[in-house]
Design a protein around this motif. Structure first.
Motif, PDB file in Angstrom:
ATOM      1  N   GLY A  70       0.793  -1.232   0.000  1.00  0.00           N
ATOM      2  CA  GLY A  70       0.000   0.000   0.000  1.00  0.00           C
ATOM      3  C   GLY A  70       0.818   1.269   0.000  1.00  0.00           C
ATOM      4  N   GLY A  94       2.932  -5.349  -3.725  1.00  0.00           N
ATOM      5  CA  GLY A  94       1.720  -4.658  -3.306  1.00  0.00           C
ATOM      6  C   GLY A  94       1.893  -3.181  -3.046  1.00  0.00           C
ATOM      7  N   ASP A 183      -6.585  -4.983  -5.284  1.00  0.00           N
ATOM      8  CA  ASP A 183      -5.806  -3.955  -4.588  1.00  0.00           C
ATOM      9  C   ASP A 183      -5.440  -2.815  -5.532  1.00  0.00           C
ATOM     10  N   SER A 203      -6.388  -0.783 -10.223  1.00  0.00           N
ATOM     11  CA  SER A 203      -6.054  -2.047  -9.561  1.00  0.00           C
ATOM     12  C   SER A 203      -5.341  -2.993 -10.514  1.00  0.00           C
TER      13      SER A 203
END
Length: 535
Positions: A70, A94, A183, A203
Motif C-alpha cells: 500500500g 503490493g 488492490d 487495480s
C-alpha cells in the motif's frame, strides 16, 4: 424500431483473476528462454527467465528498503528498462506505483509527491532541460513523506539493489501471497487543463485485464515483438504496451528514451518488430521522414494507433506504407484503464478508419444525453459512458472529484461526444468542452480536421475555437504544412472547404506552424493553441 445506443462486450475468454506478479510468473514459466525486454539504445536484453529474476531482485530490494503493501512508490523517468522493472516489482510487493510525467517541473512534482504521499522515488538523472536531482532537492523539504530517492544510472540505484539480499525469496513469496487482484496498484495523474491533476487509482484487475484483452484483439503470441515508443508513464505505454505484451509472452522493444521518429523505424528494422504503437502525431512524423522508404518495415503486421483522434488519411497511409494491415485503433481514457473500444483484425478499411471500433469484451458502453442522462437512439450524438471491470477505483483521496465522473450506477462519464452507429461501432465526434459554438451553430473540430487532412498541402492540422465579438467563437485552423516553403493560404483553405462543408464550419483564421504544443504523451494542447494563437 431504432436500437438504443448501448452495447455490452461479450467474449469466449474469461477475465483474468491474477495479480500482475502471478501473471508474469506464468509467462516466465511458459517462455523462459524467449526475449521479454530489449532496450535498443543500450543494447541490453532480458529473456523471460532473466527478466523475472531482475524483477524479483528489485522487489526484494524495495522490501528491504522498508516499502510496505500500500505504500506509494513514485517513478519519474523516461522510457528505460528500469521503468519496466519498477512497474512489475512494485506490483509483486503490493506497493502502489505512482507515474510522474517526465515533463513536470518543480511545482507539479511537489504537488504529486505530497498528494500521493510518495515515500520512495525512482527517477532519471535528467530529461531534456530538466535536472531531476536539482528539482527533487528543490522540493524535498516540503514533502515529509519522501524518505528515499534513487536515481537510475547513478550509484544510488546500485546501492538500492545491493540490499536485496537481506530479503529472502520466501519472504517475497509470502508478501505476494497476501495480495488481491482488486488492490490499488497504480496511480496515474490525468493532465487537466485547469487546476491540479487528479490521480486515477487503478487495480491489478483493471490494468492487467485491459492490457491482456487489447493484446488478444491484435492476436499477440509469444512470437510477437512490439515496438513501444509511447511514454511508459501513460496507460498506452505501461498497460496496452507492457502488460498487453508480457501477458502473451511477447517481447517489449524500447526504441529510445523519448520519441524520435528515426529511432523508432530503425528499432523496427533491427529487431524485426511485428507491432508498432503510436499516437497519430508519431505516425505522421515517421511517414514524413525524408528517408522513410529506406527502412525495412516488412516485419510489421499490426500495431495500435490511439491517444487522440486518428485521422483517416493517416490511418490509410499506415496500412498502405508501413505493412500494418492489421493495425488497430483503440479509444479510452486513463480512468478506464484505458481502452473501452477497439477495432478488430477483420474489420474492413471503413470501420478501421472511420470509427474507434466497438466495445471491448466484458465492458459496457452507452451514449447519453449530457443534460438528462437518458440513453439516446443509435445514430445520435451524446456523451459516451463506460462501465465494467476497467473503471478506476476512484481519484486518489478525492471522493468529491470521483463522484463528479462516476455516477451511482458505476458508469464513468467520459466527457467525450460520440455516436454509436447501427452496427455498434463508435465514432468520437469531439469533447463536450471542445465544441465550438459559432453564431449558435455547434461545430465539432474533429469533423473539420478530418476534412482538412485531405488537402495536399497539409501534413497535420488542429482546429480550435477562439473568442469573437460577433459570433461568440470563430474557427481557427492551425496547420503544419507538407512543404514549409509552400504553405496553404487562408484563401486556398476556404476555397477547399467551401463546396464540402457548411459555411459555418469553414475556418476563418489560419496559423502556419512548425510544431504543435504537446503533452509528453503526444496529445496536442488545444488550450494552448486557443490562448496563444487566437486573435
Amino acid at each position: 424500431m431504432t436500437e438504443p445506443s448501448y452495447a455490452h462486450g461479450t467474449g469466449t475468454t474469461a477475465l483474468l483473476g491474477d495479480t500482475i506478479g502471478r501473471n508474469l510468473d506464468r509467462a516466465v514459466q511458459a517462455y523462459p528462454d524467449r526475449e521479454a525486454l530489449v532496450d535498443v539504445p543500450s543494447g541490453r536484453r532480458w529473456t523471460y527467465a532473466e527478466f523475472g529474476a531482475a524483477v524479483d531482485e528489485l522487489a526484494r530490494a524495495l522490501m528491504a528498503s522498508g516499502v510496505e503493501r500500500g505504500d506509494r512508490v513514485g517513478i519519474w523517468a523516461v522510457n528505460c528498462p528500469e521503468w519496466v522493472l519498477v512497474q512489475y516489482a512494485t506490483a509483486r510487493i503490493g506497493a502502489v506505483m505512482v507515474n510522474i510525467n517526465p515533463a513536470y517541473r518543480a511545482h507539479e512534482l511537489e504537488y504529486v509527491l505530497k498528494q500521493a504521499g510518495i515515500s520512495l522515488l525512482a527517477a532519471s538523472l535528467a530529461h531534456r532541460t530538466s535536472d531531476y536531482r536539482a528539482l527533487v532537492d528543490q522540493v524535498r523539504a516540503n514533502c515529509p513523506a519522501l524518505r528515499a530517492v534513487h536515481y537510475i544510472g547513478d550509484r544510488s540505484w546500485d546501492e538500492l539493489l545491493t540490499v536485496s539480499g537481506s530479503v529472502t525469496a520466501e519472504q517475497l513469496a509470502d508478501r505476494e501471497a497476501g495480495l488481491s487482484c482488486d488492490d490499488p496498484i497504480n496511480i496515474q495523474y490525468t493532465s487537466g487543463t485547469t487546476g491540479f491533476p487528479k490521480g486515477a487509482t487503478l487495480s491489478h484487475h483493471n490494468i492487467l485485464n485491459n492490457g491482456y484483452f487489447v493484446g488478444e484483439l491484435v492476436a499477440y503470441t509469444e512470437h510477437d515483438r512490439v515496438c513501444v515508443p509511447v511514454p511508459f508513464y501513460h496507460c498506452f505505454g505501461m498497460v496496452m504496451g507492457n502488460l498487453g505484451i508480457t501477458s502473451h509472452g511477447a517481447c517489449i522493444v524500447i526504441p529510445a528514451p523519448a520519441f524520435e521518429a528515426a529511432a523508432v523505424l530503425a528499432a523496427v528494422e533491427q529487431e524485426r518488430c511485428t507491432s508498432l504503437y503510436g499516437v497519430p502525431t508519431m505516425f505522421i512524423a515517421e511517414l514524413n521522414l525524408p528517408d522513410f522508404s529506406s527502412y525495412d518495415l516488412s516485419s510489421l503486421r499490426t500495431g495500435i494507433m490511439a491517444g487522440s483522434p486518428c485521422p483517416v488519411e493517416v490511418m490509410k497511409r499506415v496500412v498502405a506504407q508501413m505493412h500494418m494491415d492489421e493495425v488497430s485503433i483503440c479509444y479510452g481514457m486513463t480512468e478506464t484503464s484505458p481502452v473501452s473500444t477497439q477495432t478488430r483484425r477483420d474489420d474492413d478499411l471503413e470501420r478501421r478508419t472511420g470509427t474507434v471500433g466497438r466495445v471491448m469484451p466484458h465492458i459496457e458502453v452507452k451514449v447519453v444525453d449530457p443534460a438528462t442522462g437518458a440513453t439516446l437512439e443509435r445514430g445520435m450524438s451524446g456523451e459516451l459512458c463506460v462501465r465494467g471491470y476497467s473503471v478506476m477505483l476512484g481519484y486518489w483521496e478525492q471522493p468529491e472529484r470521483t463522484a463528479e465522473v462516476i455516477d451511482a450506477g458505476r458508469w464513468m462519464h467520459t466527457g467525450d461526444l460520440a455516436v454509436m452507429r447501427e452496427d455498434g461501432y463508435v465514432q468520437i465526434v469531439g469533447r463536450i468542452k471542445d465544441v465550438i459554438i459559432r453564431g449558435g451553430e455547434n461545430v465539432y473540430p474533429r469533423e473539420v480536421e478530418e476534412f482538412l487532412y485531405r488537402h495536399p498541402k497539409i501534413a497535420d492540422v488542429q482546429v480550435v475555437g477562439v473568442a469573437d465579438e460577433r459570433y461568440g467563437e470563430e474557427i481557427l485552423a492551425c496547420v503544419i504544412p507538407s512543404d514549409a516553403d509552400d504553405p496553404p493560404s487562408l484563401e486556398e483553405l476556404r476555397a477547399f472547404c467551401a463546396e464540402q462543408l457548411a459555411y459555418y464550419k469553414v475556418p476563418r483564421l489560419l496559423r502556419i506552424m512548425e510544431t504543435f504544443p504537446m503533452t509528453v504523451s503526444g496529445k496536442v494542447r488545444k488550450v494552448e493553441l486557443r490562448e496563444n494563437y487566437g486573435r
